[in-house]
Design a protein around this motif. Structure first.
Motif, PDB file in Angstrom:
ATOM      1  N   SER A 146     -30.902  -3.384 -50.903  1.00 26.87           N
ATOM      2  CA  SER A 146     -31.443  -2.023 -50.781  1.00 26.87           C
ATOM      3  C   SER A 146     -31.918  -1.749 -49.363  1.00 26.87           C
ATOM      4  CB  SER A 146     -32.571  -1.798 -51.786  1.00 26.87           C
ATOM      5  OG  SER A 146     -33.615  -2.740 -51.572  1.00 26.87           O
ATOM      6  N   ASN A 147     -32.528  -2.727 -48.715  1.00 26.75           N
ATOM      7  CA  ASN A 147     -32.967  -2.556 -47.318  1.00 26.75           C
ATOM      8  C   ASN A 147     -31.762  -2.428 -46.396  1.00 26.75           C
ATOM      9  OD1 ASN A 147     -35.419  -3.037 -48.510  1.00 26.75           O
ATOM     10  ND2 ASN A 147     -35.953  -4.803 -47.264  1.00 26.75           N
ATOM     11  N   ALA A 148     -30.764  -3.273 -46.614  1.00 24.06           N
ATOM     12  CA  ALA A 148     -29.552  -3.227 -45.784  1.00 24.06           C
ATOM     13  C   ALA A 148     -28.868  -1.872 -45.912  1.00 24.06           C
ATOM     14  CB  ALA A 148     -28.605  -4.345 -46.185  1.00 24.06           C
ATOM     15  N   LYS A 149     -28.805  -1.360 -47.132  1.00 27.36           N
ATOM     16  CA  LYS A 149     -28.153  -0.070 -47.341  1.00 27.36           C
ATOM     17  C   LYS A 149     -28.905   1.053 -46.624  1.00 27.36           C
ATOM     18  CE  LYS A 149     -26.764   0.744 -51.424  1.00 27.36           C
ATOM     19  NZ  LYS A 149     -26.914   1.116 -52.824  1.00 27.36           N
ATOM     20  N   GLU A 150     -30.224   1.010 -46.646  1.00 28.48           N
ATOM     21  CA  GLU A 150     -31.005   2.031 -45.933  1.00 28.48           C
ATOM     22  C   GLU A 150     -30.753   1.966 -44.422  1.00 28.48           C
ATOM     23  OE1 GLU A 150     -32.622   4.681 -47.166  1.00 28.48           O
ATOM     24  OE2 GLU A 150     -31.779   3.935 -49.043  1.00 28.48           O
ATOM     25  N   ILE A 151     -30.647   0.758 -43.890  1.00 23.86           N
ATOM     26  CA  ILE A 151     -30.363   0.607 -42.456  1.00 23.86           C
ATOM     27  C   ILE A 151     -28.972   1.144 -42.142  1.00 23.86           C
ATOM     28  CG2 ILE A 151     -30.011  -1.053 -40.581  1.00 23.86           C
ATOM     29  CD1 ILE A 151     -32.179  -2.794 -42.039  1.00 23.86           C
ATOM     30  N   ILE A 152     -27.999   0.846 -42.984  1.00 24.76           N
ATOM     31  CA  ILE A 152     -26.632   1.354 -42.776  1.00 24.76           C
ATOM     32  C   ILE A 152     -26.630   2.884 -42.829  1.00 24.76           C
ATOM     33  CG2 ILE A 152     -24.329   1.497 -43.799  1.00 24.76           C
ATOM     34  CD1 ILE A 152     -24.798  -1.137 -42.294  1.00 24.76           C
ATOM     35  N   LYS A 153     -27.353   3.457 -43.760  1.00 27.50           N
ATOM     36  CA  LYS A 153     -27.423   4.922 -43.854  1.00 27.50           C
ATOM     37  C   LYS A 153     -28.047   5.521 -42.597  1.00 27.50           C
ATOM     38  CE  LYS A 153     -28.818   6.387 -48.010  1.00 27.50           C
ATOM     39  NZ  LYS A 153     -29.465   6.339 -49.357  1.00 27.50           N
ATOM     40  N   LYS A 154     -29.078   4.865 -42.067  1.00 27.89           N
ATOM     41  CA  LYS A 154     -29.689   5.330 -40.815  1.00 27.89           C
ATOM     42  C   LYS A 154     -28.727   5.155 -39.648  1.00 27.89           C
ATOM     43  CE  LYS A 154     -34.430   4.640 -42.265  1.00 27.89           C
ATOM     44  NZ  LYS A 154     -35.620   3.797 -42.202  1.00 27.89           N
ATOM     45  N   ALA A 155     -27.950   4.076 -39.661  1.00 28.37           N
ATOM     46  CA  ALA A 155     -26.948   3.857 -38.610  1.00 28.37           C
ATOM     47  C   ALA A 155     -25.914   4.979 -38.638  1.00 28.37           C
ATOM     48  CB  ALA A 155     -26.274   2.502 -38.799  1.00 28.37           C
ATOM     49  N   CYS A 156     -25.487   5.358 -39.825  1.00 26.19           N
ATOM     50  CA  CYS A 156     -24.523   6.458 -39.959  1.00 26.19           C
ATOM     51  C   CYS A 156     -25.119   7.761 -39.456  1.00 26.19           C
ATOM     52  CB  CYS A 156     -24.086   6.604 -41.416  1.00 26.19           C
ATOM     53  SG  CYS A 156     -23.119   5.215 -42.040  1.00 26.19           S
ATOM     54  N   GLU A 157     -26.373   7.996 -39.791  1.00 24.18           N
ATOM     55  CA  GLU A 157     -27.058   9.202 -39.341  1.00 24.18           C
ATOM     56  C   GLU A 157     -27.154   9.243 -37.821  1.00 24.18           C
ATOM     57  OE1 GLU A 157     -31.535  10.877 -39.764  1.00 24.18           O
ATOM     58  OE2 GLU A 157     -30.539  10.290 -41.645  1.00 24.18           O
TER      59      GLU A 157
END
Length: 145
Positions: free
Chosen positions: A61-72
């Motif tokens: 879940s933490n990794a996914k949030e970081i990936i979403k922020k990276a995409c943003e």
């Protein structure tokens, strides 16, 4: 001749812009890349298109949030589908507004995040999908600590 070129451009712009139907994770694998050199994947056997999977050594879940922020932080994008172990994002290029389909498979069993990204149209992407992967990977590793 101008009429034919116009029809081809309209088809390329609108007809080929629909999302691929074969995306997603099947038996632990993302879809294979097309033969054209406009994509990269961590699960391909085509060496020129191969990228390393990201290390998953934090909670998914933490990794996914970081990936979403990276995409943003990367730019214009839209999250199309998200589940516990999968993220499908469409990136939209600047001027021509081409769409590139990017997928992240959070493989907690093997402790990696698999990545696949391919342009919807065109033969070559001029290395854009690999550059995007490098940018997203750099963001991920800087921010996961």
């Amino acid at each position: 001749m101008k009429y034919i070129i116009g029809i081809i451009l309209v088809f390329m712009t609108f007809g080929c812009m629909s999302a691929p139907k074969d995306l997603g994770v099947k038996s632990g694998k993302l879809s294979p890349l097309k033969t054209s050199p406009n994509g990269v994947s961590s699960q391909t056997n085509q060496l020129e298109k191969l990228v390393d999977p990201l290390v998953l050594d934090i909670p998914t879940s933490n990794a996914k949030e970081i990936i979403k922020k990276a995409c943003e932080s990367y730019g214009k994008h839209k999250i199309i589908k998200e589940s516990e172990d999968y993220l499908y994002v469409v990136f939209i290029t600047g001027t021509m507004r081409y769409r590139d389909d990017a997928e992240f498979y959070f493989d907690s069993e093997n402790k990696v995040i698999h990545y696949r990204s391919q342009s919807r149209i065109g033969y070559s992407d001029m290395g854009l999908n690999r550059k995007r992967y490098n940018t997203l990977a750099e963001f991920y590793y800087k921010n996961k600590q």
